[in-house]
Design an enzyme around this catalytic site. Structure first.
Site, PDB file in Angstrom:
ATOM      1  N   LYS A  78      52.055  22.107  66.414  1.00 23.62           N
ATOM      2  CA  LYS A  78      53.426  22.078  66.986  1.00 23.62           C
ATOM      3  C   LYS A  78      53.848  23.667  67.521  1.00 23.62           C
ATOM      4  CE  LYS A  78      55.562  20.031  63.645  1.00 23.62           C
ATOM      5  NZ  LYS A  78      54.460  19.640  62.711  1.00 23.62           N
ATOM      6  N   ARG A  90      63.675  15.567  62.001  1.00 19.19           N
ATOM      7  CA  ARG A  90      62.657  15.045  61.438  1.00 19.19           C
ATOM      8  C   ARG A  90      62.894  13.834  60.661  1.00 19.19           C
ATOM      9  NH1 ARG A  90      59.808  20.091  60.206  1.00 19.19           N
ATOM     10  NH2 ARG A  90      58.179  19.866  58.891  1.00 19.19           N
ATOM     11  N   ARG A 130      45.209  28.083  57.598  1.00 14.98           N
ATOM     12  CA  ARG A 130      45.846  28.858  58.557  1.00 14.98           C
ATOM     13  C   ARG A 130      46.357  30.368  57.841  1.00 14.98           C
ATOM     14  NH1 ARG A 130      51.113  25.665  60.025  1.00 14.98           N
ATOM     15  NH2 ARG A 130      51.339  25.531  57.867  1.00 14.98           N
ATOM     16  N   ARG A 142      51.018  30.692  54.077  1.00 17.34           N
ATOM     17  CA  ARG A 142      52.329  30.081  53.677  1.00 17.34           C
ATOM     18  C   ARG A 142      52.216  29.216  52.235  1.00 17.34           C
ATOM     19  NH1 ARG A 142      54.343  26.693  58.759  1.00 17.34           N
ATOM     20  NH2 ARG A 142      54.941  24.960  57.049  1.00 17.34           N
ATOM     21  N   ARG A 159      54.283  16.914  52.059  1.00 23.91           N
ATOM     22  CA  ARG A 159      54.619  16.882  53.415  1.00 23.91           C
ATOM     23  C   ARG A 159      54.163  15.883  54.316  1.00 23.91           C
ATOM     24  NH1 ARG A 159      52.264  22.753  54.344  1.00 23.91           N
ATOM     25  NH2 ARG A 159      52.773  22.481  56.380  1.00 23.91           N
TER      26      ARG A 159
HETATM   27  P1  AP5 Z   1      50.311  24.915  63.586  1.00 24.12           P
HETATM   28  O1  AP5 Z   1      50.532  25.320  65.187  1.00 24.12           O
HETATM   29  O2  AP5 Z   1      50.963  26.009  62.719  1.00 24.12           O
HETATM   30  O3  AP5 Z   1      50.891  23.602  63.233  1.00 24.12           O
HETATM   31  P2  AP5 Z   1      52.203  22.821  63.281  1.00 24.12           P
HETATM   32  O4  AP5 Z   1      52.304  21.525  63.625  1.00 24.12           O
HETATM   33  O5  AP5 Z   1      53.501  24.086  63.592  1.00 24.12           O
HETATM   34  O6  AP5 Z   1      52.221  22.713  61.519  1.00 24.12           O
HETATM   35  P3  AP5 Z   1      53.489  23.312  60.384  1.00 24.12           P
HETATM   36  O7  AP5 Z   1      52.823  23.247  58.803  1.00 24.12           O
HETATM   37  O8  AP5 Z   1      54.152  24.509  60.619  1.00 24.12           O
HETATM   38  O9  AP5 Z   1      54.304  21.911  60.284  1.00 24.12           O
HETATM   39  P4  AP5 Z   1      55.142  21.428  59.337  1.00 24.12           P
HETATM   40  O10 AP5 Z   1      56.101  20.454  60.112  1.00 24.12           O
HETATM   41  O11 AP5 Z   1      54.525  20.956  57.956  1.00 24.12           O
HETATM   42  O12 AP5 Z   1      56.023  22.846  58.916  1.00 24.12           O
HETATM   43  P5  AP5 Z   1      57.530  23.617  59.334  1.00 24.12           P
HETATM   44  O13 AP5 Z   1      57.342  25.008  59.345  1.00 24.12           O
HETATM   45  O14 AP5 Z   1      58.127  22.778  60.562  1.00 24.12           O
HETATM   46  O15 AP5 Z   1      48.766  24.761  63.278  1.00 24.12           O
HETATM   47  C1  AP5 Z   1      48.092  24.499  62.047  1.00 24.12           C
HETATM   48  C2  AP5 Z   1      46.904  25.163  62.020  1.00 24.12           C
HETATM   49  O16 AP5 Z   1      46.046  24.673  62.844  1.00 24.12           O
HETATM   50  C3  AP5 Z   1      46.895  26.827  62.445  1.00 24.12           C
HETATM   51  O17 AP5 Z   1      45.882  27.524  61.504  1.00 24.12           O
HETATM   52  C4  AP5 Z   1      46.434  27.032  64.004  1.00 24.12           C
HETATM   53  O18 AP5 Z   1      45.602  27.892  64.359  1.00 24.12           O
HETATM   54  C5  AP5 Z   1      45.606  25.526  63.896  1.00 24.12           C
HETATM   55  N1  AP5 Z   1      45.467  24.828  65.100  1.00 24.12           N
HETATM   56  C6  AP5 Z   1      46.515  24.464  65.959  1.00 24.12           C
HETATM   57  N2  AP5 Z   1      46.057  23.699  66.876  1.00 24.12           N
HETATM   58  C7  AP5 Z   1      44.754  23.437  66.892  1.00 24.12           C
HETATM   59  C8  AP5 Z   1      43.661  22.819  67.679  1.00 24.12           C
HETATM   60  N3  AP5 Z   1      43.993  22.186  68.664  1.00 24.12           N
HETATM   61  N4  AP5 Z   1      42.578  22.751  67.143  1.00 24.12           N
HETATM   62  C9  AP5 Z   1      42.149  23.714  66.057  1.00 24.12           C
HETATM   63  N5  AP5 Z   1      42.969  24.181  65.294  1.00 24.12           N
HETATM   64  C10 AP5 Z   1      44.170  24.278  65.502  1.00 24.12           C
HETATM   65  O19 AP5 Z   1      58.373  23.133  58.173  1.00 24.12           O
HETATM   66  C11 AP5 Z   1      58.300  23.810  56.775  1.00 24.12           C
HETATM   67  C12 AP5 Z   1      59.097  22.952  55.770  1.00 24.12           C
HETATM   68  O20 AP5 Z   1      60.461  23.620  56.536  1.00 24.12           O
HETATM   69  C13 AP5 Z   1      59.146  21.569  55.718  1.00 24.12           C
HETATM   70  O21 AP5 Z   1      58.101  21.127  54.776  1.00 24.12           O
HETATM   71  C14 AP5 Z   1      60.696  21.307  55.310  1.00 24.12           C
HETATM   72  O22 AP5 Z   1      60.687  21.608  53.618  1.00 24.12           O
HETATM   73  C15 AP5 Z   1      61.537  22.538  56.095  1.00 24.12           C
HETATM   74  N6  AP5 Z   1      61.997  21.786  57.154  1.00 24.12           N
HETATM   75  C16 AP5 Z   1      61.705  22.451  58.352  1.00 24.12           C
HETATM   76  N7  AP5 Z   1      62.171  21.732  59.390  1.00 24.12           N
HETATM   77  C17 AP5 Z   1      62.905  20.728  58.647  1.00 24.12           C
HETATM   78  C18 AP5 Z   1      63.872  19.679  59.087  1.00 24.12           C
HETATM   79  N8  AP5 Z   1      64.211  19.386  60.576  1.00 24.12           N
HETATM   80  N9  AP5 Z   1      64.444  19.053  58.339  1.00 24.12           N
HETATM   81  C19 AP5 Z   1      64.284  18.946  56.919  1.00 24.12           C
HETATM   82  N10 AP5 Z   1      63.349  19.923  56.478  1.00 24.12           N
HETATM   83  C20 AP5 Z   1      62.782  20.872  57.331  1.00 24.12           C
HETATM   84 MG    MG Z   2      54.982  25.106  62.721  1.00 23.87          MG
END
Ligand code: AP5
Ligand code: MG
Length: 214
Positions: A13, A87, A126, A160, A171
């Site tokens: 994402k 979410r 990552r 992270r 997660r």
């Molecule tokens: P990346 O693009 O970083 O993936 P992502 O989908 O953004 O993954 P996240 O880990 O950020 O998602 P998340 O939803 O768990 O975390 P968030 O920060 O939102 O890609 C991942 C890796 O793969 C990278 O190394 C990239 O280079 C590689 N890659 C990407 N595309 C690729 C491809 N096509 N092929 C190969 N490699 C690829 O949330 C974190 C925490 O915050 C949550 O757990 C929660 O505690 C809190 N939180 C955030 N939002 C909310 C909410 N709305 N409600 C409640 N709690 C929340």
């Molecule tokens: Mg992300």
């Protein structure tokens, strides 16, 4: 156009949101990034959410809805990309209300489909630029040989705290229990665009463009 990127942790994402920002002038609104920023700046909010985030649980709906509300009123752009929000069904209903109040509409909800094995491999490899947030991967998108971020030139990269197998398990469970029901919600609204997130970053980018009709 305002869009949501929905998908499990590691689906790509953030990676695709940054590409959309760069190429289309859209604005990424990542609740995960906002919460991490609050932690780095040591605010009360940051302290409150630290343990929950590290364990892989979801922070409360009112906190993230408040963050998005604030951004919708203060940030301008050629369309928003909601990354990691909503979410839960409660957050989705709140977003509907916020968009209405701000006279905005959702154009599409892109569901990034990636199987669990690939997610583990992606997340454990990552790293992120500490200065600008550019996302790297030891295997698929390594940090340039000169050790400097290709976007901003900084040389400080972070892993992270929630990118470990135990937090990832939580997660993923949170995703399937609380976030996956949104796929039905947006299908019913006629907005859902499923995309194969397993290809190379450029291929996924192309699929998203096709799904948005551009
Ligand atoms: P990346 O693009 O970083 O993936 P992502 O989908 O953004 O993954 P996240 O880990 O950020 O998602 P998340 O939803 O768990 O975390 P968030 O920060 O939102 O890609 C991942 C890796 O793969 C990278 O190394 C990239 O280079 C590689 N890659 C990407 N595309 C690729 C491809 N096509 N092929 C190969 N490699 C690829 O949330 C974190 C925490 O915050 C949550 O757990 C929660 O505690 C809190 N939180 C955030 N939002 C909310 C909410 N709305 N409600 C409640 N709690 C929340
Ligand atoms: Mg992300």
């Amino acid at each position: 156009m305002n869009i949501i990127l929905i998908g499990p942790p590691g689906a790509g994402k953030g990676t695709q949101a940054r590409i959309l920002e760069e190429e289309r002038g859209m604005v990424q609104l990542s609740t995960g990034d906002m919460l991490r920023e609050a932690r780095t700046s040591g605010t009360e909010l940051g302290k409150k959410v630290a343990d929950i985030m590290d364990s892989g649980g979801l922070v409360t709906d009112d906190i993230v809805v408040g963050l998005i509300d604030e951004k919708l009123q203060s940030v301008n752009g050629d369309g928003f990309i909601f990354d990691g929000f909503p979410r839960t069904l409660t957050q989705a209903a709140a977003l509907d209300d916020l968009l209405k109040a701000n006279k905005k509409e959702l154009g599409a909800v892109v569901e990034m489909q990636v199987d669990d094995d690939a997610l583990v491999a992606r997340i454990t490899a990552r790293s992120t630029c500490a200065n600008c947030g550019e996302v790297y991967n030891d295997i698929t998108r390594p940090i340039p040989d000169d050790g400097r971020c290709s976007t901003c030139g900084a040389s400080d990269f972070r892993r992270r705290a929630d990118d470990n197998e135990e937090s990832l398990r939580t997660r993923l469970m949170e995703y399937y229990k609380k976030t996956a029901p949104l796929i039905g919600y947006y299908f019913h609204a006629g907005l859902l665009k499923p995309v194969n997130g397993l290809g190379e970053i450029d291929d996924v980018k192309g699929e998203i463009a096709a799904s948005l009709g551009a």
